[in-house]
Design a protein around this motif. Structure first.
Motif, short mmCIF file in Angstrom:
data_model
loop_
_atom_site.label_atom_id
_atom_site.label_comp_id
_atom_site.label_asym_id
_atom_site.label_seq_id
_atom_site.Cartn_x
_atom_site.Cartn_y
_atom_site.Cartn_z
N ALA A 207 0.77 -1.13 0.10
CA ALA A 207 -0.16 -0.02 -0.15
C ALA A 207 0.81 1.27 0.06
N GLN A 208 2.01 1.28 0.88
CA GLN A 208 2.84 2.36 0.66
C GLN A 208 3.48 2.81 -0.53
N ARG A 209 3.60 1.85 -1.53
CA ARG A 209 4.30 2.05 -2.77
C ARG A 209 3.20 2.76 -3.63
N PHE A 210 2.01 2.26 -3.48
CA PHE A 210 0.86 2.87 -4.24
C PHE A 210 0.59 4.40 -3.78
N GLU A 211 0.61 4.50 -2.35
CA GLU A 211 0.42 5.83 -1.63
C GLU A 211 1.44 6.83 -2.18
N GLN A 212 2.63 6.38 -2.34
CA GLN A 212 3.66 7.12 -2.77
C GLN A 212 3.42 7.84 -4.07
N ALA A 213 2.82 7.08 -4.83
CA ALA A 213 2.57 7.44 -6.25
C ALA A 213 1.10 8.26 -6.40
N GLY A 214 0.51 8.29 -5.07
CA GLY A 214 -0.62 9.17 -5.19
C GLY A 214 -1.82 8.35 -5.42
N LEU A 215 -1.70 7.01 -5.39
CA LEU A 215 -2.90 6.14 -6.02
C LEU A 215 -3.64 5.45 -4.85
N GLU A 216 -4.60 4.88 -5.06
CA GLU A 216 -5.42 3.93 -4.13
C GLU A 216 -5.45 2.62 -4.78
#
Length: 292
Positions: A207-216
């Motif tokens: 989840a952290q990887r996607f959050e860093q890209a501004g994605l859910e």
């Protein structure tokens, strides 16, 4: 205040049930009730409120709980220290591991260990990594071999042994499998995924990887068992991220424009606990597996 009464107190507090505590301690329910009554008499305070079928700690019980854990921890630590003086490798070893590590990493280690040390009574618990951490911290487990937390945890000595590369995968007939180009994380988010639980170490890492890209993440289903995730992914219920060792002909690895994603695996013990000879030999076997 005897240790048997304290063990009964902890069992009831942890299970919130006299009957389940009795099963855990291999006693009858009246025997557990008697030990609790004895302890309440010794401390001159009620330790549990019994409201219908519900069991709850009283204020006195809440005060006693951490002290009881520490007392039993110290008693067991003393017993191990004395037993270690003989130099023999035997007795119980309570070890927790995650299902994935237990299936894919530990079998050769356990086979070699049991052949070398037949006098050890191995008590193996299959637990989510997060619960294994808690068990080692509170002293109910001597060690754990699990997915490691993304941050240091107070009181625990943690050693990384292996690294799992997590791969983006989908079913062979999934729409993503037909893509010939390198995908972006945003491309993946156009399709449902199946993932580890958000509160697991692996789930939070992803989840952290996607959050860093501004994605859910568009999670349609979640489970803490990677083998179940593999099944759900292979039948087309969504794309996923799985350890490289789990990829087979039922899955297609996707090319995604992001840095490689790895999760650390290893063992943990309590900093203040005297390890048994059995635990020390297990650590030696685990270290050998890393070098191999």
């Amino acid at each position: 205040m005897d240790t048997q009464s304290l063990q009964a107190f902890l069992a009831v507090a942890d299970t919130q049930s006299f009957s389940r505590a009795a099963e855990q301690l291999h006693l009858t329910q009246p025997a557990v009730s008697k030990r609790i009554a004895t302890l309440e008499s010794q401390v001159d305070a009620r330790l549990f409120d019994r409201i219908g079928r519900r069991i709850a700690l009283t204020e006195a019980g809440s005060v006693l709980l951490p002290q009881a854990r520490q007392i039993l921890f110290t008693v067991e630590d003393s017993r191990r220290a004395l037993a270690n003086l003989s130099g023999q490798v035997g007795g119980p070893l309570t070890l927790a591991t995650s299902h994935h590590i237990g299936l894919h990493r530990l079998p050769p280690v356990l086979k070699q260990y049991t052949q070398r040390h037949p006098a050890v009574a191995l008590d193996l618990h299959f637990l989510d990594s997060e619960f294994a951490y808690q068990g080692v911290r509170d002293g109910s487990l001597e060690m754990g071999v699990v997915t490691l937390a993304p941050h240091p945890v107070e009181q625990l000595h943690v050693v990384e042994l292996w690294r799992d590369r997590l791969c983006f995968v989908c079913a062979t007939d999934h729409p993503l499998a037909a893509q010939q180009r390198v995908l972006s994380l945003a491309d993946l988010c156009q399709h449902n995924c199946v993932m580890p639980g958000a509160r697991t170490f692996t789930g939070s890492l992803i989840a952290q990887r996607f959050e860093q890209a501004g994605l859910e993440l568009p999670v349609s289903m979640a489970t803490n068992y990677l083998e179940t995730l593999k099944m759900m992914c292979s039948v087309g219920l969504g794309w996923s991220l799985l350890p490289e060792k789990m990829i087979d002909h039922d899955l297609v690895e996707l090319k995604v424009a992001t840095a490689p994603l790895h999760r650390p695996l290893g063992y943990l013990v309590h900093n203040n606990r005297t390890l048994s000879n059995a635990a020390n030999m297990m650590i030696e076997a685990l270290e050998e597996s890393r070098s191999e």
